[in-house]
Design an enzyme around this catalytic site. Sequence first.
Site, mmCIF file in Angstrom:
data_model
loop_
_atom_site.group_PDB
_atom_site.id
_atom_site.type_symbol
_atom_site.label_atom_id
_atom_site.label_comp_id
_atom_site.label_asym_id
_atom_site.label_seq_id
_atom_site.Cartn_x
_atom_site.Cartn_y
_atom_site.Cartn_z
ATOM 1 C CB SER A 117 -0.857 0.046 1.268
ATOM 2 O OG SER A 117 -1.614 -1.105 1.410
ATOM 3 C CG HIS A 138 -2.192 -0.791 -4.301
ATOM 4 N ND1 HIS A 138 -2.382 0.542 -3.997
ATOM 5 C CD2 HIS A 138 -2.590 -1.487 -3.208
ATOM 6 C CE1 HIS A 138 -2.886 0.630 -2.774
ATOM 7 N NE2 HIS A 138 -3.021 -0.578 -2.285
ATOM 8 C CD GLU A 150 -2.246 3.589 -6.657
ATOM 9 O OE1 GLU A 150 -2.248 2.918 -5.600
ATOM 10 O OE2 GLU A 150 -2.235 4.827 -6.658
ATOM 11 C CG ASN A 188 -3.210 3.985 0.578
ATOM 12 O OD1 ASN A 188 -4.325 4.015 1.083
ATOM 13 N ND2 ASN A 188 -2.666 2.869 0.123
#
Length: 282
Positions: A117, A138, A150, A188
């Site tokens: 992450s 991701h 991602e 994130n």
Amino acid sequence: MKRAAVVGAGTMGNGIAHVFAQHGWRVALIDSAAPALEKATETIRGNLERQVKKGTLPADAPAEVLERIVTGTSLDAAAKAEIVVEAASENPAVKFSLFEQLDGVCLRGTILATNTSSISITEIAAHTRRAERVIGMHFMNPVPIMPLVEVIRGHATSDATTTTIMDTARALGKSPVEVNDYPGFVSNRVLMPMINEAIFCVMEGVATPDSIDTVMKLGMAHPMGPLALADFIGLDVCLAILEVLHRGLGDDKYRPCPLLRKMVAAGYLGRKTGRGFYDYHA
Ligand SMILES: NC(=O)c1ccc[n+]([C@@H]2O[C@H](COP(=O)([O-])OP(=O)(O)OC[C@H]3O[C@@H](n4cnc5c(N)ncnc54)[C@H](O)[C@@H]3O)[C@@H](O)[C@H]2O)c1
């Protein structure tokens, strides 16, 4: 038949194995903890059966999909994979060591992807002798349902590796988006400051968790409020990602809220421990 390996059979690893196997790949699902493998197999079985009930999968599919997944505790099971997706715990030391080992075990041409992450793809790649074939892949939670992948290019990731992973994500029925390697990537970096700010609102008594989540759901059309989402992700995971953003970008706007630290210290990690901003025991 194409072969993939998934390392780490927790929340994300079981979903990643599920999606590869559902799309015809033979999958080696590896975890250092044998009980995690048993739990993952049961989770995959339950999720496949749910898909059958919903009518999105034929009735005979679960058995076929499960047959394509072999589980084990040794990384040697990744030896024949064309793509390895590492989904072990979000801990740099764990990932660096795994990539060193996978680099030794896997074929020269194998792509080593990580579902991290927040940990730098460039740094992970530096623990191998194949940095051009290391990339971020991701997936979002829950993996069988969420469309986004991602795809994160490390400093040395090659165009060929990126193209293969973008094409693979599409072949798995996902929508990949290519981004570059900076702390928190895009997902994130944008999400965590919002969650952190919602936690500051709780700490300062601006509103209750339920009120904050309601404002964001009804006012901003978010399907889930930021605090319910933090509980879903895991408050320990949120804290770890915010630490990476804070350290990596050096800006105090990413400073983890003291209430988040306190809740993690207390073991209130969200859904997985039954308690976070909400109580899940009922
Ligand atoms: N949980 C989420 O919502 C989410 C979303 C996107 C990405 N991620 C990322 O996915 C990765 C996995 O997260 P998770 O939530 O599935 O974690 P998890 O704690 O549910 O599972 C991690 C698994 O890795 C295993 N493991 C630890 N060290 C290992 C090793 N050396 N070799 C093999 N297995 C090992 C553990 O036994 C455990 O089963 C992390 O990098 C996380 O940041 C998580």
